[in-house]
Write a protein that holds these residues in place. Structure first.
Motif, mmCIF file in Angstrom:
data_model
loop_
_atom_site.group_PDB
_atom_site.id
_atom_site.type_symbol
_atom_site.label_atom_id
_atom_site.label_comp_id
_atom_site.label_asym_id
_atom_site.label_seq_id
_atom_site.Cartn_x
_atom_site.Cartn_y
_atom_site.Cartn_z
ATOM 1 N N THR A 1 1.743 -17.722 2.346
ATOM 2 C CA THR A 1 0.415 -18.943 1.105
ATOM 3 C C THR A 1 -0.522 -18.940 1.373
ATOM 4 O OG1 THR A 1 -0.703 -19.887 3.477
ATOM 5 C CG2 THR A 1 1.912 -20.757 2.661
ATOM 6 N N GLU A 2 -1.825 -17.712 2.119
ATOM 7 C CA GLU A 2 -2.645 -17.345 1.491
ATOM 8 C C GLU A 2 -3.098 -15.722 0.313
ATOM 9 O OE1 GLU A 2 -5.851 -16.893 5.044
ATOM 10 O OE2 GLU A 2 -4.602 -15.617 5.147
ATOM 11 N N GLN B 1 -1.847 -17.556 -2.497
ATOM 12 C CA GLN B 1 -3.231 -17.998 -3.898
ATOM 13 C C GLN B 1 -3.974 -17.116 -4.183
ATOM 14 O OE1 GLN B 1 -6.301 -20.634 -1.274
ATOM 15 N NE2 GLN B 1 -4.696 -22.448 -2.042
ATOM 16 N N HIS C 1 -5.415 -16.449 -8.401
ATOM 17 C CA HIS C 1 -6.945 -16.703 -8.362
ATOM 18 C C HIS C 1 -7.579 -15.365 -9.184
ATOM 19 C CE1 HIS C 1 -8.014 -20.625 -7.945
ATOM 20 N NE2 HIS C 1 -6.867 -20.694 -7.000
ATOM 21 N N HIS D 1 -11.466 -16.269 10.669
ATOM 22 C CA HIS D 1 -10.349 -17.509 10.834
ATOM 23 C C HIS D 1 -9.347 -17.037 12.506
ATOM 24 C CE1 HIS D 1 -10.696 -19.810 7.194
ATOM 25 N NE2 HIS D 1 -11.781 -19.202 6.539
ATOM 26 N N ARG E 1 -7.282 -19.595 4.380
ATOM 27 C CA ARG E 1 -8.013 -19.511 3.889
ATOM 28 C C ARG E 1 -7.907 -19.849 2.572
ATOM 29 N NH1 ARG E 1 -8.852 -13.091 5.520
ATOM 30 N NH2 ARG E 1 -6.076 -13.797 5.139
ATOM 31 N N ASN E 2 -8.975 -20.479 1.718
ATOM 32 C CA ASN E 2 -9.051 -20.826 0.714
ATOM 33 C C ASN E 2 -9.766 -20.464 -0.443
ATOM 34 O OD1 ASN E 2 -9.360 -22.456 -1.873
ATOM 35 N ND2 ASN E 2 -9.277 -24.682 -0.755
ATOM 36 N N ALA F 1 -10.178 -20.196 -3.559
ATOM 37 C CA ALA F 1 -11.098 -20.586 -4.602
ATOM 38 C C ALA F 1 -12.680 -21.108 -4.366
ATOM 39 C CB ALA F 1 -10.279 -22.370 -5.111
ATOM 40 N N GLU F 2 -12.790 -20.888 -2.302
ATOM 41 C CA GLU F 2 -13.619 -21.231 -1.895
ATOM 42 C C GLU F 2 -14.361 -19.553 -1.798
ATOM 43 O OE1 GLU F 2 -17.360 -22.326 1.058
ATOM 44 O OE2 GLU F 2 -15.335 -22.639 -0.823
#
Length: 175
Positions: free
Chosen positions: A50-51, A54, A58, A136, A142-143, A145-146
């Motif tokens: 998922t990370e 993601q 981006h 983490h 993690r996100n 986008a952040e």
């Protein structure tokens, strides 16, 4: 443990690039560029893909900001290559193999008793100094986008309030 504004630990290792190509990467070769280096526990797990996907979503934004993104785990290049081929597809950034666990240890993210890295994220400036460190629990993803927001804030060279976004004022006026 590395610290902010200190030199990033140097490394040279094999990595898998899009299309399954295996090449050597070295932090020394990236001097003059912003680098987002993130560690994840293992290939073929539940949270890790998922990370990674993601970050792929981006990747154009990271590239537009002049940043090189690299993922790293203790898996072999052969494991990375198969995972990319069978499950993830091309990511737009390389996956580094840290079989010796030296890179994870140097960055302070190695969980010795489990032999894996926790989720560590490092933003390295063009002078190869650490400008951001985020670590983490292995169960918390993690996100991306952040991380992108933090990269922009680090690149601004200004004071950036919580939640700051590119285009916002850097210093919030006090009432």
């Amino acid at each position: 443990m590395p610290m902010i504004n200190q030199p990033a630990p140097l490394f040279t290792a094999q990595a898998v690039f899009d299309g399954g190509e295996i090449k050597e990467v070295s932090l020394n070769d990236l001097k003059g560029k912003w680098v987002v280096l993130f560690f994840y526990p293992l290939d073929f797990t539940l949270v890790c893909p998922t990370e990674l996907t993601q970050f792929r979503e981006h990747i154009a934004e990271f590239k537009a900001a002049g940043a090189v993104v690299m993922g790293c785990s203790v898996d072999s290049v052969h494991s990375h290559k198969r995972w990319l081929r069978d499950d993830l597809g091309n990511l737009g950034y390389p996956l580094i193999s840290d079989l010796t666990k030296r890179i994870a240890k140097d960055y302070g993210v190695l969980i010795e008793e489990r032999g894996i890295a926790t989720r560590g994220t490092f933003i390295i400036d063009p002078d190869q100094k650490l400008q951001y460190i985020g670590i983490h629990n292995t169960a918390v993803g993690r996100n991306a986008a952040e991380i992108m927001r933090v990269l922009h804030a680090c690149q601004s060279g200004e004071l950036c309030a919580a939640g700051w976004q590119p285009g916002d004022l850097h210093i919030i006026p006090l009432k």
